[in-house]
Design a protein around this motif. Sequence first.
Motif, PDB file in Angstrom:
ATOM      1  N   ALA A  39     -35.117  28.609  39.683  1.00  0.00           N
ATOM      2  CA  ALA A  39     -33.875  28.668  38.942  1.00  0.00           C
ATOM      3  C   ALA A  39     -34.151  29.201  37.374  1.00  0.00           C
ATOM      4  O   ALA A  39     -33.579  29.930  36.870  1.00  0.00           O
ATOM      5  N   TYR A  40     -35.163  28.432  36.917  1.00  0.00           N
ATOM      6  CA  TYR A  40     -35.660  28.943  35.400  1.00  0.00           C
ATOM      7  C   TYR A  40     -36.114  30.467  35.654  1.00  0.00           C
ATOM      8  O   TYR A  40     -35.810  31.012  34.664  1.00  0.00           O
ATOM      9  N   GLN A  42     -34.983  33.004  37.412  1.00  0.00           N
ATOM     10  CA  GLN A  42     -33.840  33.868  37.782  1.00  0.00           C
ATOM     11  C   GLN A  42     -33.168  33.702  36.411  1.00  0.00           C
ATOM     12  O   GLN A  42     -32.691  35.006  36.014  1.00  0.00           O
ATOM     13  N   ALA A  43     -32.928  32.701  35.882  1.00  0.00           N
ATOM     14  CA  ALA A  43     -32.031  32.635  34.696  1.00  0.00           C
ATOM     15  C   ALA A  43     -32.573  33.106  33.467  1.00  0.00           C
ATOM     16  O   ALA A  43     -31.872  34.034  32.796  1.00  0.00           O
ATOM     17  N   SER A  44     -33.872  33.005  33.231  1.00  0.00           N
ATOM     18  CA  SER A  44     -34.453  33.900  32.418  1.00  0.00           C
ATOM     19  C   SER A  44     -34.632  35.380  32.188  1.00  0.00           C
ATOM     20  O   SER A  44     -34.207  36.075  31.455  1.00  0.00           O
ATOM     21  N   LEU A  46     -32.551  36.954  34.101  1.00  0.00           N
ATOM     22  CA  LEU A  46     -30.857  37.587  33.913  1.00  0.00           C
ATOM     23  C   LEU A  46     -30.494  37.529  32.790  1.00  0.00           C
ATOM     24  O   LEU A  46     -29.694  38.303  32.235  1.00  0.00           O
ATOM     25  N   LEU A  47     -30.863  36.371  31.951  1.00  0.00           N
ATOM     26  CA  LEU A  47     -30.483  36.356  30.324  1.00  0.00           C
ATOM     27  C   LEU A  47     -31.163  37.456  29.698  1.00  0.00           C
ATOM     28  O   LEU A  47     -30.349  37.988  28.690  1.00  0.00           O
ATOM     29  N   ALA A 147     -23.157  33.181  27.787  1.00  0.00           N
ATOM     30  CA  ALA A 147     -24.285  33.043  28.925  1.00  0.00           C
ATOM     31  C   ALA A 147     -24.658  31.773  28.705  1.00  0.00           C
ATOM     32  O   ALA A 147     -25.108  31.273  29.982  1.00  0.00           O
ATOM     33  N   ILE A 148     -24.805  31.151  27.821  1.00  0.00           N
ATOM     34  CA  ILE A 148     -25.472  29.612  27.455  1.00  0.00           C
ATOM     35  C   ILE A 148     -24.471  28.725  27.360  1.00  0.00           C
ATOM     36  O   ILE A 148     -24.093  27.568  28.161  1.00  0.00           O
ATOM     37  N   ARG A 151     -21.237  27.338  28.892  1.00  0.00           N
ATOM     38  CA  ARG A 151     -21.399  26.900  30.240  1.00  0.00           C
ATOM     39  C   ARG A 151     -22.105  25.528  30.316  1.00  0.00           C
ATOM     40  O   ARG A 151     -22.125  24.908  31.401  1.00  0.00           O
TER      41      ARG A 151
END
Length: 182
Positions: A39-40, A42-44, A46-47, A147-148, A151
Motif C-alpha cells: 500500500a505504501y 503504490q501510494a508513494s 501514485l502520489l 491527494a492527502i 482524505r
Amino acid sequence: MNSPADADTGTDAGTDAGTGADADEPRWLNDDEQRTWLAYVQASMLLEDHLDRQLQRDAGMPHVYYGLLVKLSWAPRHSMRMTELAEAAKITRSRLSHAISRMEKDGWVRREDCPSDKRGQNAVLTEKGFGVLKETAPGHVHAVRSAIFDRLTAEQIAQFGDVCRIIADGLQPEGADLPWLR
C-alpha cells in the motif's frame, strides 16, 4: 516481503525472531506487513506521479524542481550553498547540479560563488523563479491537499506525520550513505 518462493501463493514463509529460525534466514514480512508495504509503495508512486503531472501541466517542471524552488524561497536572501540545498532536498549533488543547470536556462535560479568558500557555490532564486513559484503554488497546494489531507482525519494526519518522521530519521543515521553525500 514474502520469500520469493511464496510470491505466487501470497503465503507467509517468514518466521519471527525467537521461533527457532536460522539467524541467516531473512525476516520475511508477515501478511499484514506485506499489505502495508505494498500500500505504501503504490501510494508513494501514485502520489509522486500525481504531483509531477500537476507541476508539468501548470509550470513545465518536475516535482523535484518545485521542491528546490520552495527551499530557496525559504532561505535567507533566497540563497543556499549547493551542498546544503542537496541535503535539504535529499538528492544527490549530481542530480542537484543537473536541476540547477536546467532552471538556470529557464532564468529561475542563478549560481554565485560562495564568499566564505572559494570552492563552493550558492544557488540563488531569481525574481522570475519566485514569480513562477508564486503562480504555481496554489495549484500544487490543491493537488497535495486533495491527494492527502482531504482524505485523512486530523488524528490520521498527526499519525501520518509521526510515522513519516520516524522513517526519515531512521534512514539518516550518522555515517549513512546518504544521497547528498554522493
